[in-house]
Motif scaffolding. Sequence first.
Motif, mmCIF file in Angstrom:
data_model
loop_
_atom_site.group_PDB
_atom_site.id
_atom_site.type_symbol
_atom_site.label_atom_id
_atom_site.label_comp_id
_atom_site.label_asym_id
_atom_site.label_seq_id
_atom_site.Cartn_x
_atom_site.Cartn_y
_atom_site.Cartn_z
ATOM 1 N N GLU A 281 59.676 8.863 18.352
ATOM 2 C CA GLU A 281 59.933 9.614 19.547
ATOM 3 C C GLU A 281 61.387 9.835 19.764
ATOM 4 N N ARG B 188 61.217 4.544 19.809
ATOM 5 C CA ARG B 188 60.511 4.776 20.969
ATOM 6 C C ARG B 188 61.132 4.208 22.159
ATOM 7 N N PRO B 189 61.005 4.523 23.341
ATOM 8 C CA PRO B 189 61.760 3.814 24.154
ATOM 9 C C PRO B 189 61.011 2.371 24.734
ATOM 10 N N THR C 112 56.647 4.711 27.365
ATOM 11 C CA THR C 112 56.739 6.265 27.142
ATOM 12 C C THR C 112 58.063 6.807 27.851
ATOM 13 N N TRP C 113 58.633 7.898 27.513
ATOM 14 C CA TRP C 113 59.722 8.500 28.069
ATOM 15 C C TRP C 113 59.780 8.465 29.452
ATOM 16 N N ASP C 114 58.895 8.959 29.890
ATOM 17 C CA ASP C 114 58.388 9.120 31.463
ATOM 18 C C ASP C 114 58.773 7.587 31.987
ATOM 19 N N ARG D 279 65.123 11.187 20.120
ATOM 20 C CA ARG D 279 65.610 12.597 20.284
ATOM 21 C C ARG D 279 67.281 12.701 20.150
ATOM 22 N N LEU E 205 66.688 3.653 25.079
ATOM 23 C CA LEU E 205 66.431 4.971 24.880
ATOM 24 C C LEU E 205 66.665 5.233 23.500
ATOM 25 N N ILE F 98 68.945 13.658 25.781
ATOM 26 C CA ILE F 98 68.390 12.430 26.401
ATOM 27 C C ILE F 98 69.109 12.175 27.673
ATOM 28 N N GLN G 233 71.170 3.535 24.767
ATOM 29 C CA GLN G 233 70.699 4.705 24.245
ATOM 30 C C GLN G 233 71.426 4.669 22.825
#
Lengths: 219, 688
Positions: free
Chosen positions: B586, B275-276, B290-292, B588, B555, B593, B540
């Motif tokens: 989560e 997860r982020p 969260t991603w946002d 990706r 990320l 991304i 990332q």
Amino acid sequence: MKKPFELHADYQPESFEFTKANKKKVEKIIALYPKGRQQSAVMPMLDLAQRQVGEEGAKMDPPVGGWIPRAAMDTIAQMLGMPNIKVYEVASFYSMYNMAPVGKHLVQVCTTTPCWLNGSDDIVKSCKSHLGIGMNETTKDGKFTLMEVECLGACVNAPMVQINDDYYEDLTPETMKEVLDLLGEDMKPEVGSQKGRKASMALSGPTTLKETAKKAKVI
Amino acid sequence: MPKITINGKKIDVAPGTSILQAAEQLGIEIPRFCYHDKLSVPANCRMCLVEIEGGPPKPVASCAMACGEGMVVRTDSEVVKKARKGVMEMLLINHPLDCPICDQGGECDLQDQAMGYGFDRSRFAENKRAVPDKELGPLIKTVMTRCINCTRCVRFAEEIAGTPVLGQMNRGEDAEIGTFIDQLVQTELSGNLIDICPVGALTSKPYAFKARSWELRKTETIDVHDAVGSNIRIDARGREVMRVLPRLHEDVNEEWISDRTRFAYDGLNNQRIDRPYIRNKDSGKLVEATWDEAFDFIKTKLKGVKGEQMAALVGDLVELESIVALKDLLGKYASENMDCRTDGAQFDPAQRAGYLFNSTIAGIEEADAILIIGANPRWEAPLINARIRKTWMEKRIPIGVIGEAVDLTYPYHHAGTNMDDLVKLAKDYAKKVKAEKPLIIVGSGVFERTDGMAIHQALYDAAEKLGMIKEGWNGFNILHRAASRVGALDVGFVPGKKGKSFKEIVDGTKDGSIKALYLLGADEFPAHSEIGWKTFVIYQGHHGDHGAARADVILPGSAYSEKDGIYVNMEGRPQLAKRAVFPPGEAREDWKIIRALSAVLNKTLPYDTQAQLRSRIYEEWTHLENIDVVAQAQWKKFGKKGKTLKADFVNPVRNFYLTNAICRASDTMKACSESFVRQTQDVLEAAE
């Protein structure tokens, strides 16, 4: 069946080196084979190592017969430029290379069919009772090791045993004991037939090819 | 060309072809255990018996019998069937019937062939023999009672791996396979022993009792643990990778893979970023987000940062698509500060021939002289080393090494340790050398010094002098270690004209000229200690390793087993990797991304699908479109004039088992490192 190899046994010496005289022999052995094929010398060299250990062992107390320590195999591998494992493979394959110490006299009783038909069971029994040991065991004084082997190619004079390099043939339990007694006292019993036969002729002398036998000066 | 008839079918074969190989060409299957087409032929299992009409009055082992002119062979006669049944009965005399608890069950040669030639009961009333198991280290589990003494493992260890420690001991009923002196098999290819064992005697220790072969989902993909690009098959169950096996690709990995490729998969489950995370300003700790939130955080942080104050680095395990996406994103900011050489290597990336393994991997077999410079191919790319050994075994070619003198499993001439020795060698041998196809293999580690550029040019000169470059032959090879490297160099993920290189970027974070740094899976340098604390760092990637330790925002990306992607191996061969499992939590796919982030930053990248991204790649770099085809590079001058230093070459890989984030998270690799590398080091230290 020979005794299995034990890596961590106390008796494994740390190093091994051929004596000066044997080093010369090694050179001769290696020279027998074409260049690039020196590895063929592995078998005579293993034999030489075993004999050297046997010669040195005979002077020890208790005496030890010829066997091949791990250090000797590693030394040979290094001398011949081959992987150690290849030497182990050869040494463990052949029954005449001893991988563990044996007595000064290695008694190898043949129990294959012709000898067995002629009473090899009795020979085994008399060995066991006279020496007080079982198969693959060594007497306390280090003089004898008893071993059962397959056919040694002297079936005509069955039953027979091989003790170190010598064959003792036409045995009876009694003559077997005599041979062992003499060896135990460091004397040399007569090798070959214990019945007095010459080679594998009949007791009374040759029944055929008499002329040839005369020419060859066997009778 | 002998003509031979097998089961009524005629075929012309090359002289020296065995009957078994000829039958294979005809599509006739002959059962075998000991025969393996990459190993020598001992003919000791006797399973491949066939009948030769008018030949010897007994069945013949077809693996060891060469085809003769006019031979008429039958592989399906009554005699053959009876003989094979006899062999099978003999093999099964001492084989335990433990298939239900054997890991080989379901993919066992003996099991399969027993279906064809076995009896439904045993006539053997005596006791079966039992053989003590052998200790072969943390990778290979042994159940020696199952062994049928085919000696494939013995031959593999001796011929392919070059570590002759296995052998067949004793004789007859007591015959057994072992090392005799309780030695470990010290080779980076030991996992292949598991594949070649036709029964369950040698099986995978980490995989023991984990799964059955028929319940696994099989995905054919590409390996990333070195730059060879080995073809592998990932076997997965649910979301977990259960094991990794090699696939046949004669031009790349033949049918072998290294132990890192095979056994590091358990690292895919440990230390994962799922997860982020955002680093809390006050506590300095990473907090789940969260991603946002993560994207918004990046957006605020990047506000007001100019293009030349941004930089990006890509790591060793990244696929081509996300590299291009990241490059495009930087392009939108007009930033040229990017580098893929996070090992600090400095060479001239302008000429493709200057950084490729030009001769190709299969081309090693054509070479008639090899010079290795500043590399330990055994640890940097075990399969390259296996190829060199294969070539040496076949042709006994002269091999030279300049650099550290390490055990490479074949004999070589140690010609020196530094650049001057190479120049001297080039001068001495320029006229003398008789080789038609000489080969030079340069470890990528030699460029990891300040004089990298000068070395690059000196190597160009040496290659010219030594006659490495000819019509139809380019023997100049760089041995890369990272799966992503050549792809990143191909798409130009290197500093632009005004851009900063890896070293300058790292220095820039300290003096404040770099304000934002994007790390795409960059884990191969100690980011925590090297990157200045004022720089905003986006990481990332898939593992909590060096990069994540320093990141201000993380990320979660996906590992090589969790995404489709193109990887370009050291030859310049683009290959397609496939997704075997889904990324955890989560996380990706990486290019997605970057694409999503670009939208948040109002710099939207012009592709919505991976196919669109790929056509963007193929448009600019046409040679990457032909998957599995090596595009030969033109030989042009590269490097930069300069003075080379006297320092000795140092091999960059000090521990074969711990070279990337996945390996460092793998318990198996740690155990290997403990039992193989540490032990050797202890011995070396004791010797000193």
